[in-house]
Each structure stands twice: as C-alpha cells, then as structure tokens.
Design a protein around this motif. Sequence first.
Motif, PDB file in Angstrom:
ATOM      1  N   LEU A   4       0.840  -1.192   0.000  1.00 10.74           N
ATOM      2  CA  LEU A   4       0.000   0.000   0.000  1.00 10.74           C
ATOM      3  C   LEU A   4       0.878   1.246   0.000  1.00 10.74           C
ATOM      4  O   LEU A   4       2.027   1.206   0.452  1.00 10.74           O
ATOM      5  CB  LEU A   4      -0.891   0.015   1.250  1.00 10.74           C
ATOM      6  CG  LEU A   4      -1.727  -1.249   1.515  1.00 10.74           C
ATOM      7  CD1 LEU A   4      -2.521  -1.101   2.817  1.00 10.74           C
ATOM      8  CD2 LEU A   4      -2.663  -1.538   0.356  1.00 10.74           C
ATOM      9  N   SER A  28      -3.301   6.758  -7.233  1.00 11.49           N
ATOM     10  CA  SER A  28      -3.341   5.339  -6.865  1.00 11.49           C
ATOM     11  C   SER A  28      -2.961   5.109  -5.409  1.00 11.49           C
ATOM     12  O   SER A  28      -2.678   3.970  -5.014  1.00 11.49           O
ATOM     13  CB  SER A  28      -2.447   4.535  -7.809  1.00 11.49           C
ATOM     14  OG  SER A  28      -1.217   5.170  -7.998  1.00 11.49           O
ATOM     15  N   ASP A  30      -3.412   4.451  -1.459  1.00 13.00           N
ATOM     16  CA  ASP A  30      -4.371   3.607  -0.739  1.00 13.00           C
ATOM     17  C   ASP A  30      -4.923   4.302   0.500  1.00 13.00           C
ATOM     18  O   ASP A  30      -6.090   4.146   0.829  1.00 13.00           O
ATOM     19  CB  ASP A  30      -3.680   2.307  -0.323  1.00 13.00           C
ATOM     20  CG  ASP A  30      -3.220   1.532  -1.530  1.00 13.00           C
ATOM     21  OD1 ASP A  30      -4.065   0.869  -2.152  1.00 13.00           O
ATOM     22  OD2 ASP A  30      -2.024   1.624  -1.892  1.00 13.00           O
ATOM     23  N   TRP A  31      -4.072   5.024   1.217  1.00 17.26           N
ATOM     24  CA  TRP A  31      -4.461   5.691   2.451  1.00 17.26           C
ATOM     25  C   TRP A  31      -3.955   7.136   2.410  1.00 17.26           C
ATOM     26  O   TRP A  31      -3.110   7.488   1.563  1.00 17.26           O
ATOM     27  CB  TRP A  31      -3.787   5.034   3.667  1.00 17.26           C
ATOM     28  CG  TRP A  31      -4.161   3.622   3.988  1.00 17.26           C
ATOM     29  CD1 TRP A  31      -5.210   2.891   3.500  1.00 17.26           C
ATOM     30  CD2 TRP A  31      -3.463   2.747   4.909  1.00 17.26           C
ATOM     31  NE1 TRP A  31      -5.212   1.634   4.052  1.00 17.26           N
ATOM     32  CE2 TRP A  31      -4.155   1.516   4.918  1.00 17.26           C
ATOM     33  CE3 TRP A  31      -2.328   2.884   5.715  1.00 17.26           C
ATOM     34  CZ2 TRP A  31      -3.753   0.431   5.713  1.00 17.26           C
ATOM     35  CZ3 TRP A  31      -1.921   1.819   6.499  1.00 17.26           C
ATOM     36  CH2 TRP A  31      -2.634   0.608   6.497  1.00 17.26           C
ATOM     37  N   LYS A  61     -10.153   8.236   0.912  1.00 17.01           N
ATOM     38  CA  LYS A  61      -9.348   7.059   1.285  1.00 17.01           C
ATOM     39  C   LYS A  61      -9.179   7.068   2.799  1.00 17.01           C
ATOM     40  O   LYS A  61      -9.259   8.129   3.424  1.00 17.01           O
ATOM     41  CB  LYS A  61      -8.006   7.127   0.577  1.00 17.01           C
ATOM     42  CG  LYS A  61      -8.215   7.416  -0.906  1.00 17.01           C
ATOM     43  CD  LYS A  61      -7.175   6.893  -1.829  1.00 17.01           C
ATOM     44  CE  LYS A  61      -7.629   7.123  -3.261  1.00 17.01           C
ATOM     45  NZ  LYS A  61      -6.767   6.619  -4.278  1.00 17.01           N
ATOM     46  N   LYS A 214       3.613   3.020  -6.092  1.00 17.39           N
ATOM     47  CA  LYS A 214       2.663   1.893  -6.117  1.00 17.39           C
ATOM     48  C   LYS A 214       3.156   0.778  -7.050  1.00 17.39           C
ATOM     49  O   LYS A 214       2.932  -0.395  -6.795  1.00 17.39           O
ATOM     50  CB  LYS A 214       1.288   2.423  -6.568  1.00 17.39           C
ATOM     51  CG  LYS A 214       0.165   1.446  -6.477  1.00 17.39           C
ATOM     52  CD  LYS A 214      -0.232   1.075  -5.052  1.00 17.39           C
ATOM     53  CE  LYS A 214      -1.284  -0.011  -5.033  1.00 17.39           C
ATOM     54  NZ  LYS A 214      -1.462  -0.622  -3.710  1.00 17.39           N
TER      55      LYS A 214
END
Length: 222
Positions: A4, A28, A30-31, A61, A214
């Motif tokens: 991630l 892209s 994730d968090w 996110k 990523k």
Amino acid sequence: MNHLVAPSILAADFANLQRDIEMINQSSADWVHVDVMDGVFVPNISFGFPVVKAVKKYAQKPLDVHLMIVEPDHYLENFKDAGAAGITVHYEVCPNLHRTIQHIKELGCRAGVALNPHTPVALLEDIIIDLDMVLIMSVNPGFGGQKFIGNTYKKLKDVKALSRRYNPEMLIEVDGGVDEHNAVKLIDAGASVLVAGNSVFSAPDPSAAIAYLKHPSGSSRS
Ligand code: DX5
Ligand code: ZN
C-alpha cells in the motif's frame, strides 16, 4: 501481498489542503497518512483534531493517523471521531501498550505501534499477536524531508521474521525518507505500506510520484 502507499499530508500545502487531498483521491494512493505531533514527544507541532476533521471531510481514502504525542490514551476517541480508520501510537510513550491497543480496536480502528529508530524490534515479541500494523520509523520522528536511516532494512527484516512467526497478516509500514530510490528495497525487506511525504509533494507531478511508489519499476510487486 500487494503493498500500500500512504502519502503524508505533512508535506502538503496547508493553504491548499483540499486541492492536495483531491489529488490523493484521484491517485493510486491507498491511504492518507496523517501526522499528529505535540511538541513534547517530538520537537515539532503539526496539527490537531480540527485539521484531521477537515481532511476527513474531503478524503475518499482511509485516514492512517500516526500519533507522535505523549499520553495518546486520552485522545483515542477524539481521533476516531475525527475520522481515523487506523491509529498508530508510539511504543516509547505507552507504558500499558496492551491496554492502549485493545482500546484502539474497541473503537473499531486498525491498531498500530510505531518504533523509533533506536527502539529494538525484539520488544514487540509479546504484543505483536495483538497488532494490525507495526510502523518502523526510518527517520527520527518530528519532521518531513529528513535523510533515510539505512539500518531500517535490518529492522524491517526483523519485524517481518517476527510477523511470520506470530502474526502473518500484520501490516508493516515504513515512514521517513521513502522515495523512488529505496521503495523496491524496502518492499523486498518486508514493508507492506510505504509512507511518503516530500518525495510525493515535492515532485513535479505528485500523482505520478504516487503511481511510481505503487508500481516501482524493477519490482514484480504491484
Ligand atoms: C515524520 C513523519 C512522517 C513524515 C514523512 O515524523 O512521521 O510521516 O511526514 O515525511 P518524508 O517522507 O518527507 O520523510
Ligand atoms: Zn508519519
């Protein structure tokens, strides 16, 4: 497991926070990594609940809240209410760490423990089974844009070995000085979450920098 990526808004433009969060939404990532500093545990003050709430208002996110504060137990509910999906506390400030971790979980948040560069991974042996995530600091906490500490690779390997033995599902996050040059090596050493502040927000194209982290080239991992 695919790793991630969690851009740290500590390096965002605070006068344009909504714009920078929307960039993260479209990327892209994730968090969203949220660094809270109290000027006591670390020699810097970042921001508190109102800013976390404002970030939550726009972020699509999950908020990955990293508490660099003493006595975090007093504020866990406030951070949950402010929108935290995960809360990470520092080993160095939690005399009753097991209780703190249970409290974070009771709030319905992912529970993480962060280790400063000098704190040995072996200290986690009797708590690791209860953790959702370990955060390995690869700089001394307090500031963005610092030089990556090379001993981090060894610590990631150590925590990965402990995790294999006691808690294979646990995430391993690395935070500080992460960039396009060390990403593959960090993932190979065991990192499953890359936090990146300056290498994202100082890049000419922050979204492309996130995309690279990523899917780092030369890595079979995506
Ligand atoms: C440091 C913070 C980091 C910081 C990382 O105390 O915990 O999350 O934002 O910033 P960079 O990636 O610039 O080292
Ligand atoms: Zn952080």
